[in-house]
Design a protein around this motif. Structure first.
Motif, PDB file in Angstrom:
ATOM      1  N   GLY A  80       0.803  -1.210   0.000  1.00  0.00           N
ATOM      2  CA  GLY A  80       0.000   0.000   0.000  1.00  0.00           C
ATOM      3  C   GLY A  80       0.835   1.259   0.000  1.00  0.00           C
ATOM      4  N   GLY A  81       0.246   2.318  -0.505  1.00  0.00           N
ATOM      5  CA  GLY A  81       0.791   3.653  -0.375  1.00  0.00           C
ATOM      6  C   GLY A  81       2.248   3.814  -0.739  1.00  0.00           C
ATOM      7  N   LEU A  82       2.975   4.439   0.177  1.00  0.00           N
ATOM      8  CA  LEU A  82       4.367   4.776  -0.068  1.00  0.00           C
ATOM      9  C   LEU A  82       5.234   3.540  -0.282  1.00  0.00           C
ATOM     10  N   GLU A  83       4.966   2.476   0.450  1.00  0.00           N
ATOM     11  CA  GLU A  83       5.760   1.255   0.306  1.00  0.00           C
ATOM     12  C   GLU A  83       5.666   0.711  -1.114  1.00  0.00           C
ATOM     13  N   ARG A  84       4.473   0.717  -1.665  1.00  0.00           N
ATOM     14  CA  ARG A  84       4.299   0.225  -3.035  1.00  0.00           C
ATOM     15  C   ARG A  84       5.025   1.125  -4.034  1.00  0.00           C
ATOM     16  N   LEU A  85       4.927   2.425  -3.845  1.00  0.00           N
ATOM     17  CA  LEU A  85       5.585   3.363  -4.748  1.00  0.00           C
ATOM     18  C   LEU A  85       7.098   3.166  -4.741  1.00  0.00           C
ATOM     19  N   LEU A  86       7.689   3.098  -3.560  1.00  0.00           N
ATOM     20  CA  LEU A  86       9.141   2.961  -3.463  1.00  0.00           C
ATOM     21  C   LEU A  86       9.616   1.620  -4.016  1.00  0.00           C
ATOM     22  N   ASN A  87       8.856   0.567  -3.753  1.00  0.00           N
ATOM     23  CA  ASN A  87       9.226  -0.748  -4.282  1.00  0.00           C
ATOM     24  C   ASN A  87       9.083  -0.804  -5.798  1.00  0.00           C
ATOM     25  N   THR A  88       8.085  -0.114  -6.328  1.00  0.00           N
ATOM     26  CA  THR A  88       7.895  -0.087  -7.782  1.00  0.00           C
ATOM     27  C   THR A  88       9.054   0.630  -8.462  1.00  0.00           C
ATOM     28  N   ILE A  89       9.495   1.723  -7.880  1.00  0.00           N
ATOM     29  CA  ILE A  89      10.607   2.467  -8.478  1.00  0.00           C
ATOM     30  C   ILE A  89      11.902   1.668  -8.373  1.00  0.00           C
ATOM     31  N   ASP A  90      12.076   0.943  -7.283  1.00  0.00           N
ATOM     32  CA  ASP A  90      13.243   0.069  -7.167  1.00  0.00           C
ATOM     33  C   ASP A  90      13.189  -1.031  -8.228  1.00  0.00           C
ATOM     34  N   LEU A  91      11.993  -1.569  -8.457  1.00  0.00           N
ATOM     35  CA  LEU A  91      11.812  -2.578  -9.504  1.00  0.00           C
ATOM     36  C   LEU A  91      12.121  -1.993 -10.877  1.00  0.00           C
ATOM     37  N   LEU A  92      11.719  -0.753 -11.097  1.00  0.00           N
ATOM     38  CA  LEU A  92      11.987  -0.095 -12.374  1.00  0.00           C
ATOM     39  C   LEU A  92      13.491   0.039 -12.615  1.00  0.00           C
ATOM     40  N   CYS A  93      14.227   0.382 -11.572  1.00  0.00           N
ATOM     41  CA  CYS A  93      15.688   0.474 -11.700  1.00  0.00           C
ATOM     42  C   CYS A  93      16.282  -0.874 -12.096  1.00  0.00           C
ATOM     43  N   VAL A 164      17.790   8.888 -14.604  1.00  0.00           N
ATOM     44  CA  VAL A 164      18.137   7.895 -15.631  1.00  0.00           C
ATOM     45  C   VAL A 164      19.101   8.503 -16.651  1.00  0.00           C
ATOM     46  N   GLU A 165      18.839   9.734 -17.061  1.00  0.00           N
ATOM     47  CA  GLU A 165      19.718  10.394 -18.028  1.00  0.00           C
ATOM     48  C   GLU A 165      21.114  10.608 -17.448  1.00  0.00           C
ATOM     49  N   ALA A 166      21.179  10.945 -16.156  1.00  0.00           N
ATOM     50  CA  ALA A 166      22.482  11.117 -15.509  1.00  0.00           C
ATOM     51  C   ALA A 166      23.247   9.795 -15.473  1.00  0.00           C
ATOM     52  N   TRP A 167      22.542   8.711 -15.233  1.00  0.00           N
ATOM     53  CA  TRP A 167      23.163   7.377 -15.259  1.00  0.00           C
ATOM     54  C   TRP A 167      23.730   7.087 -16.642  1.00  0.00           C
ATOM     55  N   TYR A 168      22.936   7.386 -17.653  1.00  0.00           N
ATOM     56  CA  TYR A 168      23.353   7.146 -19.038  1.00  0.00           C
ATOM     57  C   TYR A 168      24.572   7.995 -19.402  1.00  0.00           C
ATOM     58  N   VAL A 169      24.546   9.270 -19.040  1.00  0.00           N
ATOM     59  CA  VAL A 169      25.627  10.189 -19.417  1.00  0.00           C
ATOM     60  C   VAL A 169      26.880   9.968 -18.576  1.00  0.00           C
ATOM     61  N   SER A 170      26.689   9.712 -17.283  1.00  0.00           N
ATOM     62  CA  SER A 170      27.821   9.713 -16.356  1.00  0.00           C
ATOM     63  C   SER A 170      28.487   8.363 -16.163  1.00  0.00           C
ATOM     64  N   GLY A 171      27.844   7.299 -16.594  1.00  0.00           N
ATOM     65  CA  GLY A 171      28.467   5.991 -16.464  1.00  0.00           C
ATOM     66  C   GLY A 171      28.518   5.458 -15.048  1.00  0.00           C
ATOM     67  N   TRP A 172      27.501   5.776 -14.238  1.00  0.00           N
ATOM     68  CA  TRP A 172      27.453   5.229 -12.883  1.00  0.00           C
ATOM     69  C   TRP A 172      27.375   3.708 -12.917  1.00  0.00           C
ATOM     70  N   PHE A 177      23.335   3.827  -9.433  1.00  0.00           N
ATOM     71  CA  PHE A 177      22.079   4.232 -10.059  1.00  0.00           C
ATOM     72  C   PHE A 177      20.898   3.944  -9.134  1.00  0.00           C
ATOM     73  N   HIS A 178      20.859   2.749  -8.562  1.00  0.00           N
ATOM     74  CA  HIS A 178      19.790   2.396  -7.625  1.00  0.00           C
ATOM     75  C   HIS A 178      19.747   3.385  -6.459  1.00  0.00           C
ATOM     76  N   ASP A 179      20.907   3.674  -5.890  1.00  0.00           N
ATOM     77  CA  ASP A 179      20.947   4.545  -4.716  1.00  0.00           C
ATOM     78  C   ASP A 179      20.628   5.997  -5.070  1.00  0.00           C
ATOM     79  N   GLU A 180      21.099   6.453  -6.221  1.00  0.00           N
ATOM     80  CA  GLU A 180      20.781   7.821  -6.656  1.00  0.00           C
ATOM     81  C   GLU A 180      19.272   7.974  -6.848  1.00  0.00           C
ATOM     82  N   MET A 181      18.656   6.979  -7.472  1.00  0.00           N
ATOM     83  CA  MET A 181      17.213   7.041  -7.701  1.00  0.00           C
ATOM     84  C   MET A 181      16.461   6.983  -6.375  1.00  0.00           C
ATOM     85  N   ALA A 182      16.875   6.077  -5.495  1.00  0.00           N
ATOM     86  CA  ALA A 182      16.205   5.951  -4.198  1.00  0.00           C
ATOM     87  C   ALA A 182      16.297   7.256  -3.413  1.00  0.00           C
ATOM     88  N   PHE A 183      17.449   7.894  -3.450  1.00  0.00           N
ATOM     89  CA  PHE A 183      17.638   9.157  -2.734  1.00  0.00           C
ATOM     90  C   PHE A 183      16.742  10.245  -3.330  1.00  0.00           C
TER      91      PHE A 183
END
Length: 228
Positions: A80-93, A164-172, A177-183
């Protein structure tokens, strides 16, 4: 003799599948319609007859991406709620990291093939995907401190795209990438909360900040690109 609708859809699917392969191989959409037809095993006229333009082709690729990711999201529906959102974005990464060559090529294509139309497809698809989750996450705030869900969704999507664009350009690395997105996502969402939820997010951000500092030390070249 007219071509059946089943045949048309089958050939379109073959063209989309071929486009995915070519985007991965070439690192973008720098392939011709002839190359596409050969890869798909159809006549050279078929891409023009069924899809017309490369922008339309890439739109079909994006639409397929959204459909497939919705399927991957299904197990998270019980959250539910925030937990689902954060887990979905982690899954997207993880989804992006599973096929970096393809996704880097797809993002590169968005900057070269009718960028405005692709950006619109990505924005509308993102709103459909995340809008309700953001609304549910904000509704968890007991003290009524949340902002308008539509506005927060827009900010969140722009933040995610920039990361995502920063990951692509910067070569993280993938871990960075996971941690940058989570933050980034937690920074956006924390503005909607007071009390315990905000404190929980702040603790998570502190941990993520420490990890990001380690990433920056271990990846000095990538860090320099990201901050430049």
């Amino acid at each position: 003799m007219p071509i059946s609708s089943e045949t048309i859809e089958s050939r379109k699917a073959a063209l989309v599948a071929a486009a995915r392969v070519l985007i991965r191989e070439k690192g973008g959409a720098s392939f011709s319609m002839r190359e596409l037809a050969l890869k798909a095993g159809v006549s050279t006229a078929t891409p023009y007859n069924l899809i017309s333009t490369k922008a339309n082709l890439l739109t079909l690729v994006l639409e397929q991406e959204f459909r497939e990711f919705r399927g991957e999201m299904a197990p998270l529906a019980k959250l539910g709620g925030l937990e689902r959102l954060l887990n979905t974005i982690d899954l997207l990464c993880s989804h992006y990291a599973s096929d970096q060559k393809f996704y880097f090529g797809l993002f590169k294509s968005a900057g070269t093939i009718d960028e405005s139309s692709m950006a619109l497809v990505m924005l509308e698809g993102g709103r459909a995907l995340f809008g309700d989750m953001v609304r549910a996450a904000i509704a968890e705030e007991d003290e009524g401190g949340g902002f308008a869900a539509a506005l927060v969704t827009g900010v969140l999507l722009r933040t995610m795209r920039a990361t995502v664009e920063a990951w692509y350009v910067s070569g993280w690395s993938v871990a960075r990438f996971h941690d940058e997105m989570a933050f980034a996502v937690r920074v956006v969402m924390m503005a909607n909360y007071r009390g315990p939820v905000a404190e929980s997010l702040r603790r998570e951000l502190t941990v993520l900040q420490e990890r990001l500092e380690k990433h920056a030390s271990a990846e000095p070249f990538a860090g320099a690109l990201a901050s430049g």
